[in-house]
Design an enzyme around this catalytic site. Structure first.
Site, mmCIF file in Angstrom:
data_model
loop_
_atom_site.group_PDB
_atom_site.id
_atom_site.type_symbol
_atom_site.label_atom_id
_atom_site.label_comp_id
_atom_site.label_asym_id
_atom_site.label_seq_id
_atom_site.Cartn_x
_atom_site.Cartn_y
_atom_site.Cartn_z
ATOM 1 N N SER A 135 1.816 -4.991 -4.784
ATOM 2 C CA SER A 135 0.848 -5.049 -5.880
ATOM 3 C C SER A 135 0.545 -6.479 -6.261
ATOM 4 C CB SER A 135 1.418 -4.380 -7.132
ATOM 5 O OG SER A 135 1.892 -3.119 -6.853
ATOM 6 N N HIS A 156 -3.510 -2.364 0.001
ATOM 7 C CA HIS A 156 -3.039 -1.972 -1.329
ATOM 8 C C HIS A 156 -3.655 -0.630 -1.710
ATOM 9 C CE1 HIS A 156 -2.799 -3.197 -5.881
ATOM 10 N NE2 HIS A 156 -1.852 -2.349 -5.547
ATOM 11 N N ASN A 206 -5.170 -6.128 -9.954
ATOM 12 C CA ASN A 206 -4.218 -6.456 -11.018
ATOM 13 C C ASN A 206 -4.570 -7.715 -11.793
ATOM 14 O OD1 ASN A 206 -2.427 -4.257 -11.030
ATOM 15 N ND2 ASN A 206 -1.625 -4.931 -9.065
HETATM 16 N N1 LIG Z 1 3.850 2.705 -8.016
HETATM 17 C C1 LIG Z 1 2.608 2.268 -8.080
HETATM 18 O O1 LIG Z 1 1.796 2.703 -8.908
HETATM 19 C C2 LIG Z 1 2.125 1.263 -7.068
HETATM 20 C C3 LIG Z 1 0.737 1.114 -6.868
HETATM 21 C C4 LIG Z 1 0.294 0.211 -5.883
HETATM 22 C C5 LIG Z 1 1.215 -0.529 -5.156
HETATM 23 N N2 LIG Z 1 2.561 -0.374 -5.389
HETATM 24 C C6 LIG Z 1 3.491 -1.158 -4.564
HETATM 25 O O2 LIG Z 1 4.038 -0.301 -3.579
HETATM 26 C C7 LIG Z 1 5.371 -0.712 -3.241
HETATM 27 C C8 LIG Z 1 6.316 0.451 -3.457
HETATM 28 O O3 LIG Z 1 6.250 0.865 -4.795
HETATM 29 P P1 LIG Z 1 6.808 2.300 -5.256
HETATM 30 O O4 LIG Z 1 6.288 2.516 -6.619
HETATM 31 O O5 LIG Z 1 6.567 3.300 -4.181
HETATM 32 O O6 LIG Z 1 8.379 1.974 -5.316
HETATM 33 P P2 LIG Z 1 9.589 3.007 -5.344
HETATM 34 O O7 LIG Z 1 10.674 2.342 -6.100
HETATM 35 O O8 LIG Z 1 9.141 4.363 -5.751
HETATM 36 O O9 LIG Z 1 10.011 3.092 -3.780
HETATM 37 C C9 LIG Z 1 10.509 2.004 -3.064
HETATM 38 C C10 LIG Z 1 11.351 2.536 -1.917
HETATM 39 O O10 LIG Z 1 11.697 1.436 -1.080
HETATM 40 C C11 LIG Z 1 12.969 1.706 -0.546
HETATM 41 N N3 LIG Z 1 13.552 0.461 -0.041
HETATM 42 C C12 LIG Z 1 14.049 -0.592 -0.737
HETATM 43 N N4 LIG Z 1 14.481 -1.550 0.114
HETATM 44 C C13 LIG Z 1 14.254 -1.090 1.371
HETATM 45 C C14 LIG Z 1 14.487 -1.607 2.672
HETATM 46 N N5 LIG Z 1 15.062 -2.789 2.863
HETATM 47 N N6 LIG Z 1 14.144 -0.864 3.743
HETATM 48 C C15 LIG Z 1 13.573 0.366 3.573
HETATM 49 N N7 LIG Z 1 13.330 0.915 2.350
HETATM 50 C C16 LIG Z 1 13.667 0.186 1.274
HETATM 51 C C17 LIG Z 1 13.739 2.295 -1.727
HETATM 52 O O11 LIG Z 1 14.886 3.029 -1.300
HETATM 53 C C18 LIG Z 1 12.664 3.189 -2.368
HETATM 54 O O12 LIG Z 1 12.717 4.519 -1.860
HETATM 55 C C19 LIG Z 1 5.659 -1.923 -4.146
HETATM 56 O O13 LIG Z 1 5.385 -3.090 -3.414
HETATM 57 C C20 LIG Z 1 4.679 -1.742 -5.298
HETATM 58 O O14 LIG Z 1 4.337 -2.951 -5.916
HETATM 59 C C21 LIG Z 1 3.027 0.502 -6.319
#
Ligand SMILES: NC(=O)c1ccc[n+]([C@@H]2O[C@H](COP(=O)([O-])OP(=O)(O)OC[C@H]3O[C@@H](n4cnc5c(N)ncnc54)[C@H](O)[C@@H]3O)[C@@H](O)[C@H]2O)c1
Length: 312
Positions: A135, A156, A206
């Site tokens: 993000s 994204h 963002n």
């Molecule tokens: N949640 C949102 O609304 C949103 C929107 C757009 C972008 N994002 C981006 O998407 C990405 C993920 O966000 P999310 O909300 O899904 O997070 P989340 O916390 O729901 O999921 C992250 C996952 O990554 C896994 N993980 C951590 N380290 C790891 C590794 N070394 N190898 C493999 N897996 C690993 C964790 O176990 C977890 O299941 C982030 O970069 C976030 O900024 C999130």
């Protein structure tokens, strides 16, 4: 949930029969990304260090596909085919072996992402495109951790991925033009609408959204108006589907805070300083929906918006 499906294995941006995609991180975004690729006929390897998270992700994808079947936006056969397209694995090196595209959607933490990109750069085939769903972290910085910066790009997706149309595509400093074109075409193939932007703090989504949310929080902090009033003004006055405070709860106040810090550090401009109330709420563990309380209180099964006691 709308259908993004065209289960057509021959139409891939990779030229061959079907495409092989690895998704790293099976959380909120990773399961949604795996869902839309699998539904569009791609072979998906979903990777997470946490095995329980992988099980949960496949169950969530199944439930979301069921909802699409019940709304008749996909058939039972399409659901079955989508699920059959997904395999799960805990080891990144094994998971990216055959990938033509890797999309990293792991935890939003620079160190974690840089480590992951070093590993996938070593393990993924030559020519494999490495995308990140970050993000806010610099695509250029992530690309610099690899020996193929021209093949690194931001992809994204918005939450919830199967529903939201936009894919903000972010060119790093070194991203090759043909790679951007490939990712634009690929996004269209998933039924999404791509928008290409350049790599500066917060990109576009963002950079514009977070200062608005921060300003809404300042308005609560300074007593300009109540939570409900602020959200109502923005919903009814600006035709936003959700008020900025409700949206902040949905995104997670910790995420909002960390993105404000990225803007503040990246631009060195005090206008991006996070509101002290946002800092306090995160310190107190009031993170929004995920902690059951932010500007509103959330109870399972209750869809009504209830302003948190603190703000009444
Ligand atoms: N949640 C949102 O609304 C949103 C929107 C757009 C972008 N994002 C981006 O998407 C990405 C993920 O966000 P999310 O909300 O899904 O997070 P989340 O916390 O729901 O999921 C992250 C996952 O990554 C896994 N993980 C951590 N380290 C790891 C590794 N070394 N190898 C493999 N897996 C690993 C964790 O176990 C977890 O299941 C982030 O970069 C976030 O900024 C999130």
């Amino acid at each position: 949930m709308e259908s993004t499906s065209n289960n057509n294995k021959s139409r891939t941006p990779f030229g061959g029969q079907g495409g092989c995609v690895a998704v790293i991180g099976a959380g909120t975004m990773g399961n949604g990304i795996a869902h839309v690729f699998a539904q569009s006929g791609f072979t998906v390897t979903l990777i997470d260090v946490n095995a329980a998270q992988l099980e949960k992700a496949v169950a969530t994808i199944g439930k979301n596909l069921d909802r699409q079947v019940s709304k008749a936006t996909i058939t039972e056969e399409q659901k079955k085919a989508a699920l059959e397209n997904i395999t799960t694995v805990s080891d990144i090196t094994a998971g990216v072996q055959n990938a033509q595209l890797v999309i990293e959607a792991a935890t939003e933490n620079t160190e974690i992402k840089l480590k992951i990109f070093k590993v996938i750069d070593e393990a993924a085939p030559v020519g494999c495109i490495l995308a990140t769903n970050t993000s806010s972290i610099s695509i250029t910085k992530i690309a610099a951790a690899t020996k193929r910066p021209e093949l690194v790009i931001g992809m994204h997706f918005m939450n919830p991925v199967p529903v939201m149309k936009l894919v903000e595509i972010i060119n790093g400093y070194a991203t090759g033009k043909e790679i951007t074109n490939t990712i634009v075409e690929l996004s269209k193939q998933l039924g999404k609408i791509p928008c290409v932007v350049n790599d500066y703090p917060g990109f576009i989504a963002n950079r514009i959204l977070m200062p608005m949310i921060n300003e809404a929080i300042y308005s609560v902090y300074e007593g300009v108006a109540g939570v409900e009033e602020i959200d109502t003004v923005m919903k009814l006055g600006m035709a936003h589907p959700m008020g900025p405070l409700q949206l902040a709860d949905f995104i997670g106040l910790d995420i909002c805070l960390s993105i404000m810090k990225v803007l503040q550090d990246g631009f060195g401009n005090p206008k991006y300083a996070p509101c002290p109330l946002l800092v306090n709420m995160v310190t107190a563990g009031k993170l929004g929906i995920k902690s059951s309380e932010g500007f509103y209180t959330y109870t399972a099964g209750n869809k009504e918006l209830v302003v948190a006691k603190r703000f009444i």
